[in-house]
Design a protein around this motif. Sequence first.
Motif, PDB file in Angstrom:
ATOM      1  N   UNK B 290       0.880  -1.300   0.032  1.00 56.81           N
ATOM      2  CA  UNK B 290       0.146  -0.136   0.091  1.00 56.81           C
ATOM      3  C   UNK B 290       0.869   1.211   0.076  1.00 56.81           C
ATOM      4  N   UNK B 291       2.128   1.143   0.535  1.00 59.82           N
ATOM      5  CA  UNK B 291       2.953   2.438   0.480  1.00 59.82           C
ATOM      6  C   UNK B 291       3.319   2.749  -0.719  1.00 59.82           C
ATOM      7  N   UNK B 292       3.344   2.212  -1.846  1.00 58.65           N
ATOM      8  CA  UNK B 292       3.382   2.857  -3.213  1.00 58.65           C
ATOM      9  C   UNK B 292       2.077   3.867  -3.468  1.00 58.65           C
ATOM     10  N   UNK B 293       1.073   3.054  -2.961  1.00 56.64           N
ATOM     11  CA  UNK B 293      -0.145   4.021  -3.297  1.00 56.64           C
ATOM     12  C   UNK B 293      -0.154   5.313  -2.599  1.00 56.64           C
ATOM     13  N   UNK B 294       0.304   5.120  -1.308  1.00 53.23           N
ATOM     14  CA  UNK B 294       0.297   6.381  -0.441  1.00 53.23           C
ATOM     15  C   UNK B 294       1.323   7.454  -1.056  1.00 53.23           C
ATOM     16  N   UNK B 295       2.462   6.953  -1.403  1.00 49.17           N
ATOM     17  CA  UNK B 295       3.326   7.954  -2.175  1.00 49.17           C
ATOM     18  C   UNK B 295       3.191   8.145  -3.559  1.00 49.17           C
ATOM     19  N   UNK B 296       2.444   7.391  -4.232  1.00 43.87           N
ATOM     20  CA  UNK B 296       1.894   7.777  -5.554  1.00 43.87           C
ATOM     21  C   UNK B 296       0.832   8.948  -5.274  1.00 43.87           C
ATOM     22  N   UNK B 297       0.123   8.766  -4.154  1.00 41.87           N
ATOM     23  CA  UNK B 297      -0.852   9.679  -4.047  1.00 41.87           C
ATOM     24  C   UNK B 297      -0.248  11.062  -3.971  1.00 41.87           C
ATOM     25  N   UNK B 298       0.687  11.206  -2.918  1.00 42.91           N
ATOM     26  CA  UNK B 298       1.744  12.308  -2.510  1.00 42.91           C
ATOM     27  C   UNK B 298       2.088  12.949  -3.909  1.00 42.91           C
ATOM     28  N   UNK B 299       2.642  12.111  -4.795  1.00 41.35           N
ATOM     29  CA  UNK B 299       3.208  12.588  -5.820  1.00 41.35           C
ATOM     30  C   UNK B 299       2.356  13.306  -6.823  1.00 41.35           C
ATOM     31  N   UNK B 300       1.099  12.529  -6.946  1.00 44.53           N
ATOM     32  CA  UNK B 300      -0.099  13.230  -7.888  1.00 44.53           C
ATOM     33  C   UNK B 300      -0.487  14.571  -7.197  1.00 44.53           C
ATOM     34  N   UNK B 301      -0.520  14.468  -5.928  1.00 46.82           N
ATOM     35  CA  UNK B 301      -1.131  15.867  -5.273  1.00 46.82           C
ATOM     36  C   UNK B 301      -0.032  16.763  -5.578  1.00 46.82           C
ATOM     37  N   UNK B 302       1.403  16.526  -5.530  1.00 45.20           N
ATOM     38  CA  UNK B 302       2.280  17.365  -5.773  1.00 45.20           C
ATOM     39  C   UNK B 302       2.337  18.150  -7.160  1.00 45.20           C
ATOM     40  N   UNK B 303       2.063  17.127  -8.240  1.00 40.67           N
ATOM     41  CA  UNK B 303       1.854  17.647  -9.342  1.00 40.67           C
ATOM     42  C   UNK B 303       0.524  18.219  -9.756  1.00 40.67           C
ATOM     43  N   UNK B 304      -0.377  18.205  -8.834  1.00 42.89           N
ATOM     44  CA  UNK B 304      -1.754  18.805  -8.931  1.00 42.89           C
ATOM     45  C   UNK B 304      -1.353  20.211  -8.372  1.00 42.89           C
TER      46      UNK B 304
END
Lengths: 683, 311, 219
Positions: B290-304
């Motif tokens: 689930x950690x990649x999902x967590x970080x993926x969310x962070x990544x996409x939020x940053x892009x947003x």
Amino acid sequence: MVLLSKPIMDSLTAILFSPLPIDVMLGVIVLWIALGVLGLFAPLSLRFVGHVLFPLGAVGGLILAGAGLIGMAARPETAVLVLGLPGLPFHLRLDALSAFFLVLLGAVSAGISIYSAGYFRKDEGTSPGMHGLLYHFFLAAMALVMLADDAYLFMVAWETMALSSYFLVTSNHKVPEIRRAGFLYLLIAHLGAIGILLSFGVMQGGHGDYTFATMRTSHLSEFWASATFLLALFGFGAKAGILPLHVWLPEAHPAAPSPVSALMSGVMLKTAIYGLLRVTFDLLQTQLLWWGVLALLLGLLTALFGVMFAAVQTDMKRLLAYSSIENIGIILVGIGLTLIFHVYALGALAALALAATLYHCLNHAFFKSLLFLVTGTVLHSTRERSLGKLGGLIRSMPWVAWLALIGTLAMAGLPPLNGFVSEWLLLQAFLATPSLPSSYLSMLVPVEAAAVVLAIALAGYVMVKFYGVIFLGQPREARLATAHDANWLERIGLGWLALGCIALGLAPVFVLLQLDQVTRLLTGHTVGATAAQSGWLFVVATTPEHASYSPLLFLLGILALLLLTFVLVRKLYHGRMRRGPAWDCGYPQQTARMQDTAEGFGQPIKQIFEPFFRIERQMPSPFDAHPHYQGKAEDKLWYALYLPIARLVERISLKMSTLQHGRIHIYLLYSLVTLLFLLLFTR
Amino acid sequence: MISSIFSQLFQTLLIVVLAPLLLGWVNQCRAWLQNKRGAGVLQPYRVLHKLFHKDAVLADNASSLFRTAPYIQFACMVLVASIVPMVATDLPFAAAADVIALVGLFALARLFAALAAMDIGTAFGSMGARREMLVASLAEPALLMILFTPALIAHSTSLTTIVEALAHREFVLYPSLAFAAVAFAMVALAENARIPVDNPATHLELTMIHEAMILEYSARHLALIEWASAIKLSNYSAIGIALFLPWGIASAGDWNAVPLALAVLFVKLLLGGAGLALLETLSAKLRIFRAPEFLGTAFLLAVLGMLMLEL
Amino acid sequence: MATFTGQLINFLAALLLLIAFAMLSQRRILSLIHLFAWQGFILALSTTVVAYSTHQPHLYYSAFLTLVLKAFLLPWILHRLIIRLNIKWDVETMINVPTTMLVGIALVIFAFNLAAPISQLADTITRSTLGIAMASVLLSFLMMITRHKAVAQVVGFLAMENGLFFAATSATYGMPMVVELGIALDVLVGTFIFGIFFFQIRETFDSLDIKNLEKLKED
């Protein structure tokens, strides 16, 4: 003496006493060809070919690089060789762009040649003499590609390059996989060559004159310019390994002997980049926005694809080959960005992006060659290419291991080495995109930047896997403990390339100043003055307030802190140390097989990015007496694109084969019908 | 010139010396929240002191890379500390490394940590290295994207310039910074081996990431690594404060503002540490995938967040 | 001061979008409802700010209405519902979360670009929020598409209504009071009807998974 007329005498003395860079380069090319031919006189003598010819070739490389450096600063020079066909001489031209790539070729090939001098062994496929011939022809052909000033010489050199490298790839031709890899390589190389030929055909615009000088003056409509660009992108992309024409790369690179892989990955891929830049920015007079967007997207896909596949490889050379695909992707992203800025007439930014691109070409040439050569030494001393059977080599091969660490850090894009500098410049160019007028584009670009950064970060993962599995841990096979280190010629070659990685990383301002002429030629703007505005210590992207980076201070900072910490710890406390068995949470039994294998290390990537792979798994059932697991991650594109095309071709040729009867009359009839048909239509 | 060098040394030393205190404070808060008494805020110093005095035990096959790595990690973290403004924006060394180089420094330290973990060749070491690199290869791009958002606002990638611009400009609410802040919190948790991704207090075989990497270290090497991770936590706190709550930081050369800035900083760190402890207590550790999902969310939020700038 | 309130509204708009994304990445229905409540709260807050800065008293009423209805009443109803239906925990999404988020980002880019020409025409202080409002509508739509459970879809539907409402306040300073009351009533009634439907669906199929509804198709 009397026989020679005065003008010839004059030019001869001029060449001998104050040679122009282009003359020196031609001299080096002749030297390389001569060295190759000389090797045929004693084809089996390792001593003669290895210890005499290859070091001379390396000296040639250094001279070429030196001449290139002078040529970059000088004005363009041209020459006409009266070789070629009657009335169709070879035109040569040395301008900043070709000089830059010749510097790359010379400097990198010098390291590879000196390494090769110590590399070749008896009983490895082709004889050393033959190898020397092909190797030096390959070098000469690449140099000629960059010097060519007409389509004719360009194509001749390009094909020589493809053929000599094909024979080099298949030098161990007794192995069926290698023959297969070579065939795939040759096939795609020729598809690409057709694309390039066609793009030249479009560019000459019906004049019938195939010199680049004429192409520069011909003004193509937007449609034909786009056609040229697409054909060139296809043709050069096939050589560079841009998606979806990358399939030959992971096959051919592992098949070739390591110095050849190094040369192909480090230098030959760059000839394709050279060609693309030459056609797009120099020969074509108009550039369109969507070309840039296309290049950006393609580059991005290529980079992400390459790095993901690199992460799941179990063969060390395939891993590096996929990582080459990644780096080509990043370079293409840089080209795309340059195009976009150029079309919007943001000259300074275009120059920045272009400088980043060229810098990355240079960096990639150095670190990737270094790593490929490292795999060569590992391969020789362990006879093992599979990552699953290596390990712990830092203890038996310290020289190679520490030199490889430099390459690893450079490729992972870490400061203060060279990979970081070009990525820094590229990211700075990305950060300038909000100044773009198109809102869609300026919104897409952050997403693109994010993906590039992701690719760069994943490259770190790949490099830990590469280095950790080969050099660290316990040896996975007992015989690895006795592996021998590189010999001194190999060490010189590796050391030269590692030195290049460090120097390019520490002195970016000097490199950028040298790149000025190239960026001026292609975009009309320079970056050197901007980069050097805070002095040679700091490299500056646009203004000192905006961003600056000083690799030298950075390195000094780390070293000073290292030393200080070390001394303080020793002074304030002590340096007592004992050795003991590894702890590992107290587990009593520890074997080398309990470490992560290459497959295990790549597994998380396989799991996260599963949709990108075509995964075949063989799972053991719970009652297996000999449980066996196999997981293969394959290229989806191969199944989705190449196999259907192959099947289509097969089907068509089956249909065509009905035309074959074996009866001579029918064949004569075919000829007659064709003749009548042609006569009818060309009346 | 002298004063800026002094400011540089002062701030770097401040982070280096006080980093274990922040760690102690977070642990203490966590203990309180879990209804425990806790070991006191000074516990990390005691641990470091004890470790430095012990004799180092090295695995038989440890190479010199293994012995150098702790020093490199420590040096990298101190270097990061020297480019992150905490009290004042007067940091001459910051010109040598901007935010991209800062992320590079974190990556450099981590790479050596991972390589050292693989050096002995134990099962846990390589497992820890793999997991760490996995988390890092997703957290690193997210961090860079987060840093790009304020960089675009301030038209600079130099951290001191960014902070100067954000702190001393007319007050503006940036929606994109809200996204960046949320993403930053997520990345900071992951990068500092805190709870939803890793658990700093566990030695359970299958759940540990960071601890698995440093299992083979002892004595002074371990002390350096522990200290380096404490500095890393402080660095992240300092970056977070500098980017998202920069008010109160002293300008270059403004020595009168320094006492106030120090006081404000301590308050922010106290609150930030307590917040971190609260966050850790409230959330459960994620499964490793689930950690990649967590970080993926962070990544996409940053892009947003970067996208919001375009609006 | 006008610029400050403008910034504040922008900021709140960004929070709305953030919550829309959080909903997209959330697996738990309970957290989904909490997020929905927060969305309602922020919506009420932003409406109040618009009302204050443009001196439109009727917006205060609609802000109050929003607060009561969307931040408290509807979440409460939904909360009761999931406790009764006993589905507090994880829901698997159709597509994995990162992919959904990527699609979400593409939608955001699309919405921003779509709104750009319109907001250039508008002269309201809050014009740049139109893109965000549009994006949150699209994101809620996406959430409805990617969820299996009917409750999540209802939350998505309500969130979409929130987005529309926000678009209305930001672009035109709100609709006439009558329309707003009507919509509020509609939403409330809609939720009740959905609630009844849930029980019906569960009684018929023993599950709230909407893929069961495929069986209703006539062959």
